[in-house]
Write a protein that holds these residues in place. Structure first.
Motif, PDB file in Angstrom:
ATOM      1  N   GLY A  15       0.803  -1.228   0.000  1.00 29.98           N
ATOM      2  CA  GLY A  15       0.000   0.000   0.000  1.00 29.98           C
ATOM      3  C   GLY A  15       0.833   1.272   0.000  1.00 29.98           C
ATOM      4  O   GLY A  15       2.033   1.259   0.278  1.00 29.98           O
ATOM      5  N   THR A  16       0.181   2.384  -0.301  1.00 23.50           N
ATOM      6  CA  THR A  16       0.853   3.682  -0.276  1.00 23.50           C
ATOM      7  C   THR A  16       1.244   4.040   1.158  1.00 23.50           C
ATOM      8  O   THR A  16       2.312   4.592   1.398  1.00 23.50           O
ATOM      9  N   THR A  17       0.373   3.708   2.097  1.00 24.02           N
ATOM     10  CA  THR A  17       0.651   4.063   3.488  1.00 24.02           C
ATOM     11  C   THR A  17       0.850   2.847   4.385  1.00 24.02           C
ATOM     12  O   THR A  17       1.608   2.893   5.334  1.00 24.02           O
ATOM     13  N   GLN A  18       0.151   1.737   4.055  1.00 25.69           N
ATOM     14  CA  GLN A  18       0.286   0.539   4.879  1.00 25.69           C
ATOM     15  C   GLN A  18       0.352  -0.684   3.987  1.00 25.69           C
ATOM     16  O   GLN A  18      -0.317  -0.737   2.966  1.00 25.69           O
ATOM     17  N   GLY A 190      -7.832   4.825   0.135  1.00 27.68           N
ATOM     18  CA  GLY A 190      -6.701   4.462   0.995  1.00 27.68           C
ATOM     19  C   GLY A 190      -6.037   5.703   1.569  1.00 27.68           C
ATOM     20  O   GLY A 190      -6.694   6.709   1.847  1.00 27.68           O
ATOM     21  N   GLY A 191      -4.711   5.624   1.723  1.00 31.36           N
ATOM     22  CA  GLY A 191      -3.971   6.734   2.290  1.00 31.36           C
ATOM     23  C   GLY A 191      -3.566   7.747   1.239  1.00 31.36           C
ATOM     24  O   GLY A 191      -3.466   8.939   1.515  1.00 31.36           O
ATOM     25  N   GLU A 255      -3.137  13.197  11.580  1.00 25.04           N
ATOM     26  CA  GLU A 255      -3.721  11.897  11.255  1.00 25.04           C
ATOM     27  C   GLU A 255      -4.423  11.304  12.483  1.00 25.04           C
ATOM     28  O   GLU A 255      -5.517  10.751  12.355  1.00 25.04           O
ATOM     29  N   LYS A 258      -7.679  13.068  12.952  1.00 24.01           N
ATOM     30  CA  LYS A 258      -8.644  12.593  11.955  1.00 24.01           C
ATOM     31  C   LYS A 258      -9.262  11.267  12.403  1.00 24.01           C
ATOM     32  O   LYS A 258     -10.470  11.083  12.326  1.00 24.01           O
ATOM     33  N   THR A 262     -13.303   9.982  13.638  1.00 20.15           N
ATOM     34  CA  THR A 262     -14.115   8.882  13.116  1.00 20.15           C
ATOM     35  C   THR A 262     -15.040   8.365  14.218  1.00 20.15           C
ATOM     36  O   THR A 262     -16.176   8.001  13.961  1.00 20.15           O
ATOM     37  N   GLY A 328     -10.117   0.019   2.181  1.00 17.74           N
ATOM     38  CA  GLY A 328      -9.192   1.107   2.466  1.00 17.74           C
ATOM     39  C   GLY A 328      -9.535   1.785   3.792  1.00 17.74           C
ATOM     40  O   GLY A 328     -10.709   1.974   4.126  1.00 17.74           O
ATOM     41  N   GLY A 329      -8.493   2.112   4.533  1.00 15.87           N
ATOM     42  CA  GLY A 329      -8.660   2.651   5.879  1.00 15.87           C
ATOM     43  C   GLY A 329      -9.510   3.913   5.945  1.00 15.87           C
ATOM     44  O   GLY A 329     -10.206   4.155   6.934  1.00 15.87           O
ATOM     45  N   SER A 330      -9.452   4.734   4.859  1.00 15.96           N
ATOM     46  CA  SER A 330     -10.169   6.010   4.914  1.00 15.96           C
ATOM     47  C   SER A 330     -11.676   5.842   4.812  1.00 15.96           C
ATOM     48  O   SER A 330     -12.412   6.795   5.076  1.00 15.96           O
ATOM     49  N   ARG A 332     -13.353   4.338   6.798  1.00 18.94           N
ATOM     50  CA  ARG A 332     -13.879   4.349   8.159  1.00 18.94           C
ATOM     51  C   ARG A 332     -14.501   5.696   8.506  1.00 18.94           C
ATOM     52  O   ARG A 332     -15.288   5.812   9.422  1.00 18.94           O
TER      53      ARG A 332
HETATM   54  P1  ADP Z   1      -3.162   2.445   1.401  1.00 18.59           P
HETATM   55  O1  ADP Z   1      -3.858   1.379   0.643  1.00 18.59           O
HETATM   56  O2  ADP Z   1      -3.023   3.726   0.639  1.00 18.59           O
HETATM   57  O3  ADP Z   1      -1.889   2.018   2.009  1.00 18.59           O
HETATM   58  P2  ADP Z   1      -4.985   2.071   3.607  1.00 18.59           P
HETATM   59  O4  ADP Z   1      -6.155   1.443   2.964  1.00 18.59           O
HETATM   60  O5  ADP Z   1      -4.128   1.224   4.446  1.00 18.59           O
HETATM   61  O6  ADP Z   1      -4.119   2.878   2.577  1.00 18.59           O
HETATM   62  O7  ADP Z   1      -5.536   3.309   4.445  1.00 18.59           O
HETATM   63  C1  ADP Z   1      -4.688   4.150   5.122  1.00 18.59           C
HETATM   64  C2  ADP Z   1      -5.429   5.428   5.370  1.00 18.59           C
HETATM   65  O8  ADP Z   1      -6.565   5.146   6.189  1.00 18.59           O
HETATM   66  C3  ADP Z   1      -4.592   6.443   6.113  1.00 18.59           C
HETATM   67  O9  ADP Z   1      -4.748   7.722   5.522  1.00 18.59           O
HETATM   68  C4  ADP Z   1      -5.205   6.426   7.505  1.00 18.59           C
HETATM   69  O10 ADP Z   1      -5.077   7.674   8.156  1.00 18.59           O
HETATM   70  C5  ADP Z   1      -6.647   6.116   7.195  1.00 18.59           C
HETATM   71  N1  ADP Z   1      -7.363   5.574   8.363  1.00 18.59           N
HETATM   72  C6  ADP Z   1      -7.091   4.440   9.034  1.00 18.59           C
HETATM   73  N2  ADP Z   1      -7.918   4.294  10.083  1.00 18.59           N
HETATM   74  C7  ADP Z   1      -8.747   5.378  10.065  1.00 18.59           C
HETATM   75  C8  ADP Z   1      -9.824   5.823  10.889  1.00 18.59           C
HETATM   76  N3  ADP Z   1     -10.205   5.133  11.961  1.00 18.59           N
HETATM   77  N4  ADP Z   1     -10.452   6.979  10.544  1.00 18.59           N
HETATM   78  C9  ADP Z   1     -10.051   7.699   9.474  1.00 18.59           C
HETATM   79  N5  ADP Z   1      -9.050   7.334   8.678  1.00 18.59           N
HETATM   80  C10 ADP Z   1      -8.397   6.188   8.952  1.00 18.59           C
END
Ligand code: ADP
Ligand code: MG
Length: 532
Positions: A15-18, A190-191, A255, A258, A262, A328-330, A332
């Motif tokens: 992932g870009t962030t994780q 995602g991130g 972050e 943010k 949620t 993707g985490g965002s 949420r």
């Molecule tokens: P990527 O695929 O780009 O690596 P992810 O799907 O892992 O990204 O998502 C990471 C993003 O999700 C980050 O920007 C992180 O801040 C955001 N994120 C994770 N948990 C939460 C949450 N509880 N509320 C808002 N944003 C979240």
């Protein structure tokens, strides 16, 4: 000795962030493998100091005080020659940095599972050929023997449809879609990136119908809005402008704010700089207001994917979708669910873990691929193997494929599209070229990805080089060039000498990317690192 010399089948979401790595065992059970620190998610961040590399959360935190030694958001630079800036005083290829992350995932996973035999690495659906190749090259640099790539939304759909079904009766029907048919929209925020894909599941076949996305739209943009807010408040209250290089520290804090928003209606924002301490409370409503245009951007793309979805000749509309899957985490963030609910008229489905679903689907895809392969150490149980063999996964191309030609009348350069976007893969098209000179033994054609009529507005993938044509072909001798998107979205080329009826040698000389020798050199460098 149940598993004998079996090697592992894994899926990796780079992932870009994780990043996440998941494993499928011989009985069809999928599990996400924690890293050495015990976390399921490994931050895609690298702290470099000499030959020491630290990957993960600690590296991400280190960015606050030693930004010059930390690389983050590497995926945004994939397909380019160099990572956006120097790290620990050195320039790196994005492939090499990605390889360091892959190596960390591999070495940590192999503490718990047998050595990895096949890895499927996921890429965003909109990744073009150069970025796909860069991802494959990163895996080779990291020392993976057998790799495949698959689109992230497709992997998510595979996990959603098949996880938990495999080890049972082999049917893909679930209580949610009893007749085994499902039309789903996968919304992945995602991130750093955003991706939407329409998917159809029917009788063990997963078809991608349409896809689109934005390369630079993700959770980071939401963080940045908080950073900008803090910088503005600081300037207003204290008349002090916080310099760019200090903003990384605010970003990490933003972050967390943010994420708190949620779950909570308001959250604290803090910033210390020079002699000033700023302490504020940000409400969820304010946060949603300052990021509204970002959400609107995702809506526009989502609606356009729905309008481009066609199944069996039928144009689909929102009413035809029975599922909106959140990945993707965002996703949420409550505002995402709220808006999606509004535009789709459906409650989005957040039942799969949005962080892990992509890697888990990729692990299942590794098994689907292995079930059809011949490597005997990659087997799963017989009944499962039968099941997996029958599953078909069909993707589409996210970019049109064309060639640069001259306008027949004006002689201006223009793009001739051979394969329009959103075609089911594999897909090939041929075009006949004529030799410009007598006795010519090569043909040169520029290959482009993109839809723009002006060839210079598209991405130049490279130049087809047809070589080894027989000598003495007459002027204007026809040579057929066949361009294809492979099932994994990579582009390949073939050429036929129509005079002699024989295939000629053809390859695409890519404008960017690594040669085999480059990969070996980078691999040696990565092996020389101590990665933690
Ligand atoms: P990527 O695929 O780009 O690596 P992810 O799907 O892992 O990204 O998502 C990471 C993003 O999700 C980050 O920007 C992180 O801040 C955001 N994120 C994770 N948990 C939460 C949450 N509880 N509320 C808002 N944003 C979240
Ligand atoms: Mg992702």
């Amino acid at each position: 000795m149940a598993n004998g010399g079996r090697r592992s089948l894994v899926g990796i979401d780079l992932g870009t962030t994780q990043s996440v790595i998941a494993h499928l065992d011989a009985t069809g059970i999928v599990s996400t493998i924690p890293n050495r620190e015990g976390d399921m998610l490994t931050a895609s961040a690298i702290y470099l100091d000499g030959n020491q590399a630290l990957v993960g959360n600690a590296a991400k935190q280190a960015a606050s005080h030693t930004p010059d030694k930390v690389a983050t958001f590497i995926k945004r630079d994939m397909g380019r020659a160099l990572y956006s800036r120097a790290v620990d005083g050195r320039q790196f290829r994005p492939e090499t940095l990605s390889a360091i992350i892959l190596r960390k995932l591999k070495q940590d996973a192999e503490r718990r599972i047998p050595p990895i035999g096949k890895a499927v690495i996921t890429v965003p659906a909109y990744f073009d050929d150069a970025r796909r190749k860069a991802t494959e090259d990163a895996a080779r640099i990291a020392g993976f023997d057998s790799i495949e790539i698959i689109n992230e939304p497709t992997a998510a759909a595979i996990a959603y449809c098949l996880e938990g079904q495999l080890s049972r009766d082999g049917s893909v029907a679930s209580p949610d879609f009893p007749d085994g048919k499902l039309t789903a929209l996968v919304y992945d925020l995602g991130g750093g990136t955003f991706d939407v894909t329409a998917i159809r599941l029917e009788s063990k076949r997963i078809d991608t119908l349409a896809t689109d996305g934005a390369v630079k739209l993700g959770g980071k943009d939401w963080d940045d809005r908080i950073v900008q807010y803090v910088v503005r408040q600081f300037a207003e209250r204290y008349g002090v402008k916080i310099p760019e290089d200090r903003q990384q520290a605010i970003a990490n804090h933003a972050e967390s704010t943010k994420k708190l928003l949620t779950d909570l209606p308001s959250a604290p924002v803090e910033c210390f700089y020079q002699d000033h301490a700023l302490r504020l409370t940000l409400t969820r409503a304010e946060f949603e207001e300052m990021t509204r245009d970002l959400i609107v951007q995702t809506d526009v793309i989502t609606n356009s994917v729905v309008s481009k979805s066609v199944f069996q000749g039928q144009q689909l509309g929102w009413k035809d979708f029975n599922r909106v899957l959140l990945v993707g985490g965002s996703t949420r963030m409550p505002m995402v669910k709220k808006t999606l609910q509004q535009i789709s008229g459906k409650e989005p489905d957040d039942s799969p873990d949005p962080d892990q679903v992509v890697a888990r689907g990729a692990a299942i895809f590794a098994a689907i691929k292995a079930a059809r392969g011949i490597e005997s150490d990659l087997t799963v149980e017989d009944s499962l193997q039968q099941e997996l063999q029958d599953i078909d996964v069909i993707d589409v191309n996210a970019h049109s494929l064309g060639i640069a030609v001259k306008h027949p009348k004006t002689k201006e350069p223009m793009t001739a599209v051979l394969i329009p976007k959103n075609r089911q893969l594999p897909f090939a098209m041929s075009k006949v070229f004529h030799l410009t000179e007598q006795g010519a033994t090569a043909v040169r054609v520029q290959v482009l990805e993109g839809e723009a009529p002006d060839p210079f507005s598209n991405i130049l993938l490279g130049e087809v080089r047809v070589t080894g044509l027989p000598p003495n072909l007459p002027k204007r001798a026809p040579v057929q060039v066949r361009l294809a998107y492979n099932p994994n979205g990579r582009v390949s080329v073939m050429a036929l000498d129509m005079t002699g009826g024989r295939f000629a040698h053809a390859e695409i000389e890519r404008k960017s990317g690594l040669t085999d020798a480059d990969i070996e050199r980078e691999a040696e460098f990565v092996r020389s690192l101590k990665i933690q």
